[in-house]
Design an enzyme around this catalytic site. Structure first.
Site: not given
Ligand code: XMP
Length: 554
Positions: A123, A210, A212
């Site tokens: 990002c 993202h 994660e």
């Protein structure tokens, strides 16, 4: 399109070499040239996660650890002198609440390029890299937030290997790339981002989404691809390796010194004590203080585990009366915390003084605490509660600290605990606050109220365990409220306490969701509590998440 701030802009032109951009970037930021590390790479492979302030930064570190690769999360502007000794194999740049348009936007240090190690920007991390290397960034027409579908276009891209051609990913951004930096290719797109994944032959990658967060399908594969395939890590960060490394380190640190360790009954102090016991057994004394604020049978269970199973030297102090006397008449939660914390320290000091010369104090500090205390200097955070636990011992205690778990996450501590042979019920014990039941009895704490709460809590825990839900829940517990209500039992009116039940799921206690316990289970718990616990005639189930509530009621 809003014009970008000149101070962060490095002129983009196709015929300028990337290295020229780097020179300019360094000059603009007043950085010194990177010094090449002189030491040969050490044994431990490390991925360095640079934190640009995203709420997900800690999750990135956890995802890397799940690949059995060691990583450290450090502020984005950590100088190279501190990075080099970590022997980095690659860098991951986190997202950020800042826009690359902001005057003081956090930007990467030039060593991430000059070290020629692989880089994965997430990002803001991707936009910052693209900005540095001559790409064009613009505010997106729409803020993209939430789920979107990623379409993989690249063939044979190591970062996206093993992914399906389209997959749901989690986006949260305003700015986006409109022109790639020289030498970069688009590897995947979404409806609103033509450059959702980018990469260069020099091993620099960027993801607009993202990977994660759990909402991104195959996020784990992306991390594995980056750390194992691209950075070339072996994935040798295992409990067994950690144990042998730590035991050797403790032996070296302690030498012939004496260590005390405060046992709380929780998994962290248990694992810390067991590791130290492995290293220097006869020089370790554990102190277990029963503050009278523990759950039913807890003190006996803890003592049995350590004395019988591990043959450790444990000093048991029954200080229940001292704590209760201190808490008399106190109903303010923060005051309770301070009183319990201070009394704990006083008793611990008294006991340690009887042991003769003590050189070291062992604590079960975990990595999230370490990260929080480093980022506390840079991030403004409102104080919600003072968390007083064993880690709150004062600096004036003249011991050197040993913190064998200071680079581990909770799930890693549990893996190490199992590898050390700790009993499963201790390893999987849900977190329990230092001030114990004092902050689960709302209002003044008395012996009678503690007994009522212990009985209700015991029923809740037995039912949760019987239903096989104990491990899935981050925490489950009863709260004795300060409220009484009218009820009817047989032909009689009752006026009894209201017990609240809380059961939550969470990854790290920073946020939590209330658990959707089956109605039948809730009914059984309620029946048993109001029938079996004298003084209680009503039960409610807390269905508030964190935020806006906190996990504990006080
Ligand atoms: P809250 O209530 O802040 O809790 O959402 C987050 C986590 O911290 C635990 N907790 C404490 N732990 N001393 C501790 O050692 C404290 O004073 C304390 N207060 C809350 C809570 O149980 C949850 O796991």
């Amino acid at each position: 399109m809003k014009k970008k701030k000149e101070s962060h802009r490095i002129a983009a032109s196709d015929d300028i070499e990337v290295s020229t951009y780097l020179e300019l970037a360094r000059e603009l930021r007043g950085e010194q040239p990177v010094v090449e590390p002189k030491e040969p790479p050490g044994e431990r492979e490390t991925i360095v996660v640079l934190d640009f302030g995203s709420q997900y930064s800690m999750l990135i570190a956890r995802r890397v650890r799940e690949c059995h690769v060691y990583c450290e999360l450090v502020p984005y502007d950590t100088p190279w002198e501190k990075i080099a000794p970590l022997n980095p194999r690659g860098f991951i740049l986190s997202g950020s609440p800042a826009s690359v348009y902001d005057a003081d936007t956090p930007l990467p240090m030039s060593y991430i390029y000059e070290s020629h190690l692989p880089v994965m920007g997430i990002c803001h991390g991707m936009l910052a890299v693209a900005n540095d290397l001559g790409g064009q960034i613009a505010r997106g027409a729409k803020h993209e937030y939430g789920h979107t579908i990623l379409h993989v276009t690249a063939e044979d891209c190591p970062l996206l290997a093993g992914l399906p051609s389209s997959l749901p990913v989690w986006m949260s951004h305003g700015d986006q790339i409109i022109e790639l930096p020289p030498g970069f290719k688009s590897l995947a797109y979404t409806e609103n981002s033509a450059f959702a994944v980018i990469g260069s032959d020099s091993g620099i990658y960027g993801l607009q989404f993202h990977p994660e967060v759990i909402h991104t399908a195959h996020g784990k594969t992306i991390f594995q691809n980056f750390v194992l395939r691209i950075c070339g890590c072996q994935g040798n960060w295992t409990p067994a390796n950690f144990i042998s490394e730590s035991v050797a380190k403790i032996k070296e640190q302690v030498g012939g010194g004496r260590v005390v360790c405060a046992l709380s009954g929780g998994v962290d102090s248990a694992v810390a004590a067991t590791l130290i016991d492995r290293a220097i057994s006869s020089k370790l004394t554990c102190i277990f203080i029963n503050n009278g604020l523990l759950r039913r049978d807890e003190p006996e269970r803890v003592l049995n585990t350590f004395k019988r199973n591990f043959k450790m030297d444990v000093v048991y102090v029954d200080a229940a009366d001292r704590f209760l006397a201190r808490l008399k008449g106190v109903s303010d939660p923060e005051k309770k915390r301070h009183l319990v914390g201070n009394e704990f320290i006083r008793i611990f000091e008294e006991e340690a003084a009887t042991l003769g010369k003590v050189d070291f104090l062992a604590q079960g500090t975990l990595y999230p605490d370490v990260i929080e205390s480093t980022s506390a200097e840079t991030k403004a955070a409102a104080k919600i509660k003072t968390h007083h636990n064993v880690g709150g011992l004062p600096a004036r205690m003249r011991f050197t600290l040993i913190e064998p778990l200071r680079y581990l996450f909770k799930d890693e501590v549990r893996e190490v605990g199992l590898a050390l042979g700790l009993p499963e019920d201790m390893v999987w014990r849900q977190p329990f606050p230092g001030p114990g039941l004092a902050i689960r009895v709302i209002g003044e704490v008395t012996k009678d109220k503690l007994d009522i709460l212990r009985a209700a809590d015991w029923i809740l825990m037995s039912e949760i365990k019987k239903a096989g839900l104990y491990r899935q829940l981050w925490q489950s517990f009863a709260v004795l409220t300060d409220l009484k209500s009218v009820g009817v039992m047989g032909d009689y009116r009752t006026y009894g306490y209201l017990v609240a039940i809380r059961a939550i799921t969470s990854e790290d206690a920073m946020t939590a969701d209330w658990a959707r316990l089956p109605y039948d289970l809730l009914a059984r718990i309620s029946d048993r509590i109001v029938n079996e616990v004298p003084g209680v005639n009503r039960m409610v189930y807390d269905i508030t998440g964190k935020p806006p509530a906190t996990i504990e009621w006080e």
